[in-house]
Write a protein that holds these residues in place. Sequence first.
Motif, PDB file in Angstrom:
ATOM      1  N   HIS A  38       0.840  -1.198   0.000  1.00  0.00           N
ATOM      2  CA  HIS A  38       0.000   0.000   0.000  1.00  0.00           C
ATOM      3  C   HIS A  38       0.882   1.259   0.000  1.00  0.00           C
ATOM      4  CE1 HIS A  38      -3.044  -2.947   1.163  1.00  0.00           C
ATOM      5  NE2 HIS A  38      -3.966  -2.046   0.891  1.00  0.00           N
ATOM      6  N   ARG A  59      -7.630   6.271  -0.934  1.00  0.00           N
ATOM      7  CA  ARG A  59      -8.484   5.292  -0.261  1.00  0.00           C
ATOM      8  C   ARG A  59      -8.379   3.946  -0.990  1.00  0.00           C
ATOM      9  NH1 ARG A  59      -8.037   8.876   2.614  1.00  0.00           N
ATOM     10  NH2 ARG A  59      -9.629  10.197   3.614  1.00  0.00           N
ATOM     11  N   PHE A  60      -8.245   2.877  -0.205  1.00  0.00           N
ATOM     12  CA  PHE A  60      -8.165   1.520  -0.734  1.00  0.00           C
ATOM     13  C   PHE A  60      -9.358   0.701  -0.264  1.00  0.00           C
ATOM     14  CE2 PHE A  60      -3.705   2.816  -0.585  1.00  0.00           C
ATOM     15  CZ  PHE A  60      -3.151   2.244  -1.721  1.00  0.00           C
ATOM     16  N   HIS A  61     -10.073   0.084  -1.199  1.00  0.00           N
ATOM     17  CA  HIS A  61     -11.018  -0.965  -0.824  1.00  0.00           C
ATOM     18  C   HIS A  61     -10.213  -2.123  -0.245  1.00  0.00           C
ATOM     19  CE1 HIS A  61     -13.789  -4.377  -1.446  1.00  0.00           C
ATOM     20  NE2 HIS A  61     -14.763  -3.481  -1.461  1.00  0.00           N
ATOM     21  N   THR A  62     -10.789  -2.846   0.703  1.00  0.00           N
ATOM     22  CA  THR A  62     -10.036  -3.899   1.381  1.00  0.00           C
ATOM     23  C   THR A  62      -9.542  -4.991   0.433  1.00  0.00           C
ATOM     24  OG1 THR A  62     -12.124  -5.016   1.915  1.00  0.00           O
ATOM     25  CG2 THR A  62     -11.183  -3.549   3.598  1.00  0.00           C
ATOM     26  N   GLN A  63     -10.244  -5.222  -0.669  1.00  0.00           N
ATOM     27  CA  GLN A  63      -9.860  -6.286  -1.607  1.00  0.00           C
ATOM     28  C   GLN A  63      -9.077  -5.769  -2.814  1.00  0.00           C
ATOM     29  OE1 GLN A  63     -13.313  -8.552  -2.773  1.00  0.00           O
ATOM     30  NE2 GLN A  63     -14.117  -8.637  -0.689  1.00  0.00           N
ATOM     31  N   GLN A  67      -6.920  -8.242  -5.329  1.00  0.00           N
ATOM     32  CA  GLN A  67      -7.591  -8.555  -6.587  1.00  0.00           C
ATOM     33  C   GLN A  67      -6.820  -7.993  -7.781  1.00  0.00           C
ATOM     34  OE1 GLN A  67     -10.405 -10.464  -7.181  1.00  0.00           O
ATOM     35  NE2 GLN A  67     -10.094 -11.036  -5.052  1.00  0.00           N
ATOM     36  N   PRO A 189     -13.994  -3.455  -5.896  1.00  0.00           N
ATOM     37  CA  PRO A 189     -12.639  -3.201  -5.383  1.00  0.00           C
ATOM     38  C   PRO A 189     -12.048  -1.966  -6.064  1.00  0.00           C
ATOM     39  CG  PRO A 189     -12.931  -5.533  -5.900  1.00  0.00           C
ATOM     40  CD  PRO A 189     -14.108  -4.814  -6.472  1.00  0.00           C
TER      41      PRO A 189
END
Length: 224
Positions: A38, A59-63, A67, A189
Amino acid sequence: MSGKIELMAVGKPGDIEKKSFEIIDSEVPEPRKFEGLHWKIVRRMVHTTADFELIDLVRFHTQAVGQGLKALRNGCTIVTDTEMARCGIPMRRMTPLGCEVRCLMNDPEVIAAARENGTTRAQAALDVIADSMKPAIHVIGNAPTALIRMIKLIEDGSLDMPALVVGMPVGFVNAAESKAMLMEYGRIPYISIEGRKGGSALAACVVNALAEEVLEEKGLSCDF
């Protein structure tokens, strides 16, 4: 010139990027808001823009990262909303992974559909993609209309769920709002940015950071 400007000593072109990353690391000491891959992604975004404010906006989606890596490992298709973003993801990175990068902005079918329906080409391209393609990664760095259309098509089942959306349209008309829609929708994602900032180069560099990680995993070298 009244004063003496001292320039940093650099060697090969690759040394400039390495030195840049060292400077960013030194100016953002640990503990950092992001860690591991990240941080590598965010650091490359800062490197691309010289904008440290992005650290608080990304901002990062958790997946998203997992993915995105999986898609690149599997030799996926990547679709961008601008030729600039397509060119910003060079094939010297993608070819060793078996990945394809496409932009449909100059596709005759897209041009005709946009003219007929009175929409942007970026929006029309999403309809063409929904009918004929299954890209794993969408890179949207310029057109809020493309991001809004993509969310709608996914929501109504017309477009397959992508592995990753790098959603970073830039500007003043619906750019911040389209990214907020992406993040609030929650199912897709994403790697995105709050607010007005973004752009094709920024979106492309995210894919490059992920690709670099997969190339290293596979023991493949690339002149970055």
